[in-house]
Each structure stands twice: as C-alpha cells, then as structure tokens.
Scaffold this active site. Structure first.
Site, PDB file in Angstrom:
ATOM      1  N   HIS A  94       0.843  -1.202   0.000  1.00 32.17           N
ATOM      2  CA  HIS A  94       0.000   0.000   0.000  1.00 32.17           C
ATOM      3  C   HIS A  94       0.879   1.254   0.000  1.00 32.17           C
ATOM      4  O   HIS A  94       0.786   2.092   0.893  1.00 32.17           O
ATOM      5  CB  HIS A  94      -0.915   0.007   1.230  1.00 32.17           C
ATOM      6  CG  HIS A  94      -2.087  -0.919   1.115  1.00 32.17           C
ATOM      7  ND1 HIS A  94      -2.947  -1.169   2.147  1.00 32.17           N
ATOM      8  CD2 HIS A  94      -2.542  -1.652   0.066  1.00 32.17           C
ATOM      9  CE1 HIS A  94      -3.883  -2.017   1.755  1.00 32.17           C
ATOM     10  NE2 HIS A  94      -3.649  -2.327   0.496  1.00 32.17           N
ATOM     11  N   ASP A 198      -4.740  -7.226   6.068  1.00 31.57           N
ATOM     12  CA  ASP A 198      -3.368  -6.930   5.607  1.00 31.57           C
ATOM     13  C   ASP A 198      -2.497  -8.182   5.722  1.00 31.57           C
ATOM     14  O   ASP A 198      -1.768  -8.551   4.799  1.00 31.57           O
ATOM     15  CB  ASP A 198      -2.713  -5.852   6.495  1.00 31.57           C
ATOM     16  CG  ASP A 198      -3.082  -4.432   6.086  1.00 31.57           C
ATOM     17  OD1 ASP A 198      -3.835  -4.260   5.108  1.00 31.57           O
ATOM     18  OD2 ASP A 198      -2.623  -3.487   6.765  1.00 31.57           O
ATOM     19  N   ILE A 415      -5.253   7.068   9.308  1.00 33.36           N
ATOM     20  CA  ILE A 415      -4.323   8.196   9.432  1.00 33.36           C
ATOM     21  C   ILE A 415      -5.088   9.528   9.385  1.00 33.36           C
ATOM     22  O   ILE A 415      -4.749  10.457  10.121  1.00 33.36           O
ATOM     23  CB  ILE A 415      -3.244   8.099   8.334  1.00 33.36           C
ATOM     24  CG1 ILE A 415      -2.372   6.867   8.605  1.00 33.36           C
ATOM     25  CG2 ILE A 415      -2.392   9.363   8.278  1.00 33.36           C
ATOM     26  CD1 ILE A 415      -1.449   6.474   7.480  1.00 33.36           C
TER      27      ILE A 415
END
Ligand SMILES: Cc1cc2nc3c(=O)[nH]c(=O)nc-3n(C[C@H](O)[C@H](O)[C@H](O)COP(=O)(O)OP(=O)(O)OC[C@H]3O[C@@H](n4cnc5c(N)ncnc54)[C@H](O)[C@@H]3O)c2cc1C
Length: 475
Positions: A94, A198, A415
């Site tokens: 990513h 992930d 984030i």
C-alpha cells in the site's frame, strides 16, 4: 529484488539534524534569522516538545508550526527513524498510503522543527524533565501493546500478535528475529479488522508481486518458501459487524491466485437487514453477500478454479484455546467457541452457545486490538481504556501536558482520523498559550534535554547523523 529505496531516500533527504553546538545559547541556533534572539517574556518563543513521530506527532507539529509563527517543536522518538506505523505498520503493498511521509518531511524541513530519534521518553528522559524544559509537552506515542488473547496455549510457538508479524515484514527492529514458521498448510487470524486482512493478504500474495514493494528481503525470502495455502480470518460476531473496510475486502476478493471461502448460511436473512444500516456498511455487506451467495461469472469461476490458495471468513467463533501438537512443542489448532449474537446495533454482543469447534492450523495470528501503555508514573493513565485521560487533548490535571493520536483516543481510526484529532489537540494548546495558561518566561528546550541525555551517557540521533552512520557525538 525488493525495492526499499524510499526508506533510505527519506533518511538522506532529511535536511537537518546537526544539533546546536555545545555551549551555544539555550535558545535555538538553527534558524537563519536567529529568531530566538528576540526571545523575551513578552514576545515568547513557545518551546514545545512532541513525544512520538507517528502521524499524531507529525500532524500536531505541523499544525503548531503553521498556526504559530514562532513556535519551535522538538519531536522525540524512541526508534532510530521517524513515522511510526506509517513505516512499521502500513502494508508494503500500500505505498500510496505512505505518501503522507512527504508531508511529514516538509514539516521536518522547517527550521523550527527538529527530530531526535533514539530517545525513549519515560526511560532516557522523564516527562517531568521534558515539562521543565518546554512550555508544553504533547504525548503522541501511539498504542504499542497488543490485547492478549487470555486463553490457554497462547504462549505456544507458532502464536504471534498480528502486529509483531506486521513489524517483522516491515523491518521493525524488535521484530526482526520473529522467524515465523510458514511450513504449515493453514493459518488462522483471530480478528476481522483491516490489520487482519493486511496480514492475510501478505501471507497469500504471490511473492513475485511483493518484490516490487519495500517489504524486507528477509521476510520476502521466508514468504517465498511459505507452504501456507489457506488462511481463516475468524470473528466473534457476524458479517454485519466486521471491522475491515470495503477497499481491503475488494483487494482480498481480487487477490491473484486465491479464492474466497464464505459460507452462504452465515448470510441468511441479511439481505433484509442491510436496508437499515448506514451506507458504507451497506456497500461492504452487499459485497460480502454477493461474494458468498452469487455464482461467479465464467471468467471469475475459471480464475477461482485455478487458484492454488484460499482465504475464508469464519463468523460467530470466539477463541477458547490454542491447541498444542502431539509433542506439545508447537501450535496445532485453535478451539473456537461457537457464539450467537445478543442485543442490537452497537450493543450487539457475541455470547457462547456452549458448542465448540476445532480448527487445525500451524500458525495463529492474533489481531484483536491494541492498547497504549503508561510510559511515566507522573502521567495519569486509564488502564481500562488504555489511554491517557484527557479532555480534548488536555491531559487531566496536568497543565501544559497534552496528548494526540491513538494514545489520546484509543487505537482505532486511520491516518486521516489521527490527523483531525491531532489538529484539535494543537488548536487547544495554542488557545491555552494565547490565554496565558502555559508557563511564562523562557524555557531552555532541547539544550536542557541534550545536557541531561549526555550526562546519562546517551545521545539522540538526528537523521543526517544516521545517514553518515554516526551517533550525535560524531556529527
Ligand atoms: C498494522 C497497521 C496497519 C495500518 N495500516 C493503515 C493504513 O493502511 N491506512 C491508514 O490510514 N491507517 C493505517 N493504520 C492506522 C494508522 O497507522 C494509525 O491511525 C496511526 O499510525 C496512529 O498514529 P499515532 O501517531 O497515534 O501512533 P504511531 O503511528 O504508533 O506512532 C507513535 C510513535 O511513538 C513512538 N513511541 C512510542 N513510545 C515512545 C516513547 N516512550 N518515547 C518516544 N517515542 C515513543 C513510536 O515508536 C511511534 O513512532 C494501520 C495501523 C496498524 C497497526
């Protein structure tokens, strides 16, 4: 050959780090205008320090520097290198997510900002010492502890926290020696959030695709030898409660060389309930439902038929015990308690039905959440919530002490969520400054901390020092 240039590029591109020469004035010597020479009690240069250089630390610093023309910000970080989970958490495939590093680098380029790596706050220097040296201290040190499974067998070889596994493939020094054994056929991931996906994706991605990423060479070597063919991603609750997002699910569904295993029985009656849920949840559940219940088109069916690896979601299962191999030296499976849901909406809870099921596997990765740890006895800490108790970022009952990011609000959110909350903390701090609620008079800032660290035989590292392979003393 995996490309890892960005790690080094960012180190080398980092513009400064030579600390002020010893014996210089306590004020900063790094600005060409020497703004600290105008230092006076009336027109003060706020000396602020931030603990932690992840997104929370950098966004807090960015906002402070932007909205106060004289504020100076020192960022202390326990690792040698900055960026926290952007470097050591975000998946190597990513890279677009890691673009925030460019913004952080801009912030660090400011003459009013400095990065001091290799300083463990709470050990090398205490929070009261920082408070003495600075007008304000912002704690942004994230949530590094894992929630333990708290079940028998958790300590068996072959059981890891997903976070440690992520740290291993992302090059986090403390996880370098993890050495996960991937010679088994099946892996089980406990938890159904984005980190779980992930990890599943990295386990199942054809290694040649990872070669183009900045995954560590050591991890890539182990993944090339991996025998893992099936990954189960297990959740206590049902398809309506999964914590991952649609982008990550779509990537799994389209992952080359793999096919999904979803049990249509888990989705019975869901079609009607979807109408009641908010739009993002609705779109996510529709995708799950389609994947589980619709017959794939010819092309997709052919793709799935030729897939050599598989991933599956197992719902309504809560880990009860990690099962040992016959010789007791390795994990051989997980005993899962079958659950059913009680309650509605956010209050939905999974309660055991009394039935159990054993799922054979040779690797267990636990991804059930994180918590912050207290780093200094002088800082209030809420052990239940695993955060520093605060009101809008002001640490309760400690004037001049603030917090931002995961240590402020808990380990959830991406984030951008961390960015918003860090900007809020910074705003509050600047409000307090304006209202005269921070200590008045000059503060020595980094010079005092540097002297303290030197007296303890410690030297922080700046980025240029690192690039040259030198400690601070050698710069
Ligand atoms: C595995 C994983 C993958 C993720 N992937 C994504 C993604 O793809 N996209 C996305 O938007 N979000 C992702 N997130 C979420 C995102 O990483 C967080 O929202 C964000 O990093 C939180 O920022 P933070 O600064 O609070 O914490 P962190 O990023 O953890 O930063 C805290 C920093 O403080 C330092 N520190 C800790 N203790 C001390 C100490 N005592 N002294 C000095 N320094 C200290 C740490 O070394 C670290 O650098 C992911 C999270 C994880 C766990």
């Amino acid at each position: 050959m995996a490309l890892r240039c960005w790690r080094w590029w960012h180190w080398s591109a980092w513009p400064r780090s030579r600390p002020p020469p010893s014996g210089s004035t306590p004020s900063r010597s790094r600005t060409p205008l020497g703004f600290c020479q105008q230092f006076s009690t009336q027109e003060q240069t706020p000396q602020i320090c931030v603990v932690g250089s992840g997104p929370a630390g950098f966004y807090t610093a960015q906002h402070l520097l932007k909205h106060h023309p004289r504020a100076c910000v020192d960022i202390f970080e326990k690792q040698l290198v900055p960026f926290g989970l952007v470097r050591f958490g975000v998946a190597p495939d990513h890279p677009e997510v890691k673009n925030v590093i460019n913004t952080f680098t801009q912030t660090a380029r400011s003459d009013r900002c400095a990065f001091h790596g290799n300083v463990v706050v709470g050990t090398d220097v205490t929070v009261p010492e920082l408070r003495e040296a600075y007008h304000a201290v912002v704690l942004s040190y994230g949530a590094e502890d894992n929630q333990a499974l708290e079940i028998p067998g958790e300590e068996l070889p072959g059981v890891f926290s997903a976070r440690a596994f992520v740290g291993w493939y992302n090059g986090l020094p403390e996880n370098r020696e993890l050495a996960p054994d991937l010679s088994c056929d099946t892996a089980v991931i406990l938890g159904q959030g984005n980190v779980a996906l992930d990890v599943a994706r990295i386990l199942l991605t054809p290694p040649e695709h990872l070669e183009k990423t900045d995954i560590t060479e050591a991890a890539l070597g182990v993944l090339r030898q991996s025998q893992v063919k099936t990954v189960w991603i297990v959740g206590r609750r049902g398809p309506l409660q999964v914590a991952f997002t649609i982008k990550e699910l779509r990537e799994m569904i389209q992952l080359p060389g793999t096919r999904p295993i979803l049990d249509p029985a888990d989705f019975l009656g869901l079609q009607d309930r979807i109408k009641e849920v908010p739009r993002p949840r609705k779109r996510l559940t529709e995708l799950l439902l389609r994947t589980a219940t619709e017959k794939p088109g010819v092309e997709e069916a052919a793709r799935q038929a030729s897939a050599s690896r598989a991933w599956g979601l197992r719902f309504f299962r809560s880990p009860k015990q990690v099962l040992p191999s016959a010789d007791g030296r390795q994990v051989a499976g997980v005993r899962l308690a079958v659950t059913r849901l009680e309650g509605v909406g956010e209050a939905t809870r999974a309660v055991p039905t009394g039935d159990v099921e054993d799922l054979p596997c040779g690797l267990v990765l636990s991804s059930i959440g994180y918590k912050s740890r207290p780093i200094d006895p002088s800082v209030p800490f809420d052990p239940k919530l695993g955060i520093i108790p605060n009101v809008d970022g002001r640490v309760m009952n400690v004037p001049g002490l603030y917090c931002s990011g995961w240590v402020k609000r808990g380990p959830t959110g991406v984030i951008t969520t961390t960015m918003t909350d860090s900007f809020l903390t910074s705003q509050i701090l600047l409000q307090d400054l304006k209202a005269g609620q921070l200590p008045s008079g000059p503060r020595p800032g980094y010079a005092a901390i540097k002297a303290l660290l030197s007296s303890r035989g410690l030297g922080p590292m700046g980025l240029a020092c690192l690039f040259l392979g030198l400690g601070e003393a050698g710069c």
